[in-house]
Write a protein that holds these residues in place. Structure first.
Motif, short mmCIF file in Angstrom:
data_model
loop_
_atom_site.label_atom_id
_atom_site.label_comp_id
_atom_site.label_asym_id
_atom_site.label_seq_id
_atom_site.Cartn_x
_atom_site.Cartn_y
_atom_site.Cartn_z
N LEU A 48 5.16 11.44 11.12
CA LEU A 48 5.09 11.97 9.77
C LEU A 48 6.32 11.56 8.99
CD1 LEU A 48 6.44 15.38 9.14
CD2 LEU A 48 5.81 14.98 11.51
N PHE A 49 6.13 11.47 7.67
CA PHE A 49 7.26 11.19 6.79
C PHE A 49 7.07 11.91 5.46
CE2 PHE A 49 4.47 7.47 6.06
CZ PHE A 49 4.32 7.51 4.67
N THR A 50 8.20 12.17 4.81
CA THR A 50 8.21 12.72 3.47
C THR A 50 8.66 11.62 2.53
OG1 THR A 50 10.48 13.51 3.76
CG2 THR A 50 8.71 15.08 4.22
N TYR A 51 8.33 11.79 1.25
CA TYR A 51 8.79 10.84 0.25
C TYR A 51 8.98 11.56 -1.09
CZ TYR A 51 3.98 10.86 -1.47
OH TYR A 51 2.77 11.27 -1.97
N ASP A 52 9.83 11.00 -1.91
CA ASP A 52 10.05 11.46 -3.26
C ASP A 52 10.41 10.23 -4.07
OD1 ASP A 52 10.59 12.72 -5.63
OD2 ASP A 52 12.06 14.11 -4.82
N SER A 53 9.39 9.61 -4.66
CA SER A 53 9.58 8.33 -5.31
C SER A 53 8.72 8.26 -6.56
CB SER A 53 9.19 7.22 -4.33
OG SER A 53 9.35 5.96 -4.91
N PRO A 54 9.31 8.48 -7.73
CA PRO A 54 8.54 8.38 -8.97
C PRO A 54 7.86 7.01 -9.06
CG PRO A 54 10.72 9.25 -9.40
CD PRO A 54 10.71 8.78 -7.97
N HIS A 55 6.60 7.01 -9.51
CA HIS A 55 5.83 5.78 -9.58
C HIS A 55 4.68 5.95 -10.56
CE1 HIS A 55 2.81 7.84 -7.18
NE2 HIS A 55 3.79 8.26 -6.41
N GLU A 56 3.98 4.87 -10.80
CA GLU A 56 2.85 4.87 -11.73
C GLU A 56 1.51 5.09 -11.03
OE1 GLU A 56 3.32 4.64 -15.08
OE2 GLU A 56 5.47 4.64 -14.64
N ALA B 71 -0.09 -1.04 -0.79
CA ALA B 71 -0.44 -0.37 0.48
C ALA B 71 -1.52 0.67 0.22
CB ALA B 71 0.79 0.30 1.08
N HIS B 72 -2.49 0.70 1.10
CA HIS B 72 -3.50 1.76 1.09
C HIS B 72 -3.10 2.72 2.20
CE1 HIS B 72 -7.37 3.68 2.22
NE2 HIS B 72 -7.47 3.79 0.91
N VAL B 73 -2.99 4.00 1.88
CA VAL B 73 -2.47 5.01 2.82
C VAL B 73 -3.55 6.04 3.09
CG1 VAL B 73 -0.65 6.71 3.21
CG2 VAL B 73 -0.19 4.70 1.77
N LYS B 74 -3.78 6.32 4.37
CA LYS B 74 -4.65 7.43 4.78
C LYS B 74 -3.85 8.28 5.75
CE LYS B 74 -9.06 6.63 5.65
NZ LYS B 74 -10.29 6.03 6.21
N GLY B 75 -4.06 9.58 5.72
CA GLY B 75 -3.37 10.48 6.63
C GLY B 75 -3.75 11.91 6.32
N PRO C 201 -7.17 15.95 4.81
CA PRO C 201 -7.09 14.50 4.67
C PRO C 201 -6.53 14.11 3.29
CG PRO C 201 -9.32 15.18 5.28
CD PRO C 201 -8.54 16.42 4.98
N LEU C 202 -5.78 13.02 3.26
CA LEU C 202 -5.32 12.46 2.00
C LEU C 202 -5.45 10.95 2.07
CD1 LEU C 202 -2.23 11.21 2.54
CD2 LEU C 202 -1.62 13.58 2.37
N GLU C 203 -5.57 10.37 0.91
CA GLU C 203 -5.74 8.92 0.81
C GLU C 203 -5.26 8.50 -0.57
OE1 GLU C 203 -9.32 5.64 1.41
OE2 GLU C 203 -9.73 7.76 1.77
N PHE C 204 -4.46 7.42 -0.63
CA PHE C 204 -3.99 6.92 -1.92
C PHE C 204 -3.54 5.48 -1.77
CE2 PHE C 204 -0.35 9.13 0.05
CZ PHE C 204 0.66 8.18 -0.04
N GLU C 205 -3.31 4.87 -2.92
CA GLU C 205 -2.76 3.52 -2.97
C GLU C 205 -1.34 3.59 -3.51
OE1 GLU C 205 -5.30 0.93 -5.19
OE2 GLU C 205 -6.96 1.20 -3.78
N ALA C 206 -0.51 2.68 -3.04
CA ALA C 206 0.88 2.59 -3.50
C ALA C 206 1.17 1.15 -3.87
CB ALA C 206 1.83 3.06 -2.40
N THR C 207 1.88 0.96 -4.98
CA THR C 207 2.24 -0.39 -5.40
C THR C 207 3.73 -0.48 -5.64
OG1 THR C 207 1.82 0.18 -7.73
CG2 THR C 207 -0.01 -0.81 -6.50
#
Length: 190
Positions: A58-66, A115-119, A126-132
Motif C-alpha cells: 500500500l501507498f499514500t499520495y498527495d499530489s495535485p493534478h488535473e 498509468a492506469h491504477v486499480k486497487g 475497489p478504486l480505479e483511476f488514470e494518472a498522467t
C-alpha cells in the motif's frame, strides 16, 4: 498525530517485494493514518508502507493534478498498467525524482507518462483511476517500493554510478538506518 521513522536505503524491507494486504481492519486504517502523518511531516508527495518498515502493498499520495482521481489518497494492493516510456535520456530539469528513503538526493529518471491504477481504499472498496504526467510519476515511484525497488535502482548507468557513490558517501546501504520527519533535519530543506 503519529509520525513513523522513515527507513533509508539498505533496510531489507525496502529491497524485497511487499505482501498483499489480506485484512481491511482498524489496524490497517491506523497504519494508513500514520503514513499520511509521516508523509505530511516529511513534505512528501507519496509514501509506501515499506518506507515505514511495513512490508505490505500500500501507498499514500498527495499530489495535485488535473486527473479525475482525488489529489490525496491511498491505494492498497495496486495493479498498474503503464504506457510505453518514450525518449532517450531523462531531462535533468523536468524528470528528476527524490525519495524519502534516499533522503536529500535527486536524479533524473524516465517514467511512463500515463498509468492506469486499480486497487482498494482503506475500507476495502475497489478504486480505479488514470494518472498522467507528474501524478503518473508519483504513482510509479510508490508502486516500485512495493516491488522492492527504489528509484535509484532504475537510473541509467551514468546516474546510477553517481547515486551509488553518494549512497556510500552518506554511509547508507546498511540495515537499521532511519530518519524521523518533523524531528530530524529535513534532508530536502523544506
Amino acid at each position: 498525530m503519529t509520525v513513523r521513522a522513515v527507513t533509508v536505503t539498505g533496510e531489507p524491507v525496502l529491497h524485497r517485494r511487499a505482501e498483499e494486504v489480506l485484512e481491511f481492519n482498524d489496524e490497517l486504517r491506523q497504519l494508513v493514518n500514520d503514513m499520511f502523518d509521516t508523509m505530511d511531516a516529511a513534505h512528501g508527495v507519496g509514501l509506501a508502507a515499506p518506507q515505514v518498515g511495513v512490508g505490505l502493498r500500500l501507498f499514500t499520495y498527495d499530489s495535485p493534478h488535473e486527473d479525475e482521481a482525488p489529489s490525496r489518497g491511498v491505494v492498497i494492493n495496486p495493479v498498474l498498467t503503464l504506457s510505453k516510456i518514450s525518449g532517450a535520456d531523462p531531462d535533468v530539469d523536468d524528470e528528476s525524482e527524490g525519495c524519502l528513503s534516499v533522503p536529500g538526493l535527486s536524479y533524473p529518471l524516465k517514467r511512463a507518462g500515463w498509468a492506469h491504477v486499480k486497487g482498494f481504499d482503506a475500507d476495502g472498496n475497489p478504486l480505479e483511476f488514470e494518472a498522467t504526467d507528474w501524478f503518473a510519476r508519483v504513482i510509479q515511484h510508490e508502486f516500485d517500493h512495493l516491488d522492492g525497488k527504489l528509484y535509484v535502482d532504475r537510473l541509467n548507468e551514468k546516474w546510477a554510478k553517481r547515486a551509488r557513490k553518494q549512497v556510500r558517501a552518506e554511509g547508507w546501504g546498511i540495515p537499521s538506518l532511519t530518519w524521523l520527519p518533523g524531528v530530524d533535519p529535513d534532508p530536502f530543506g523544506h
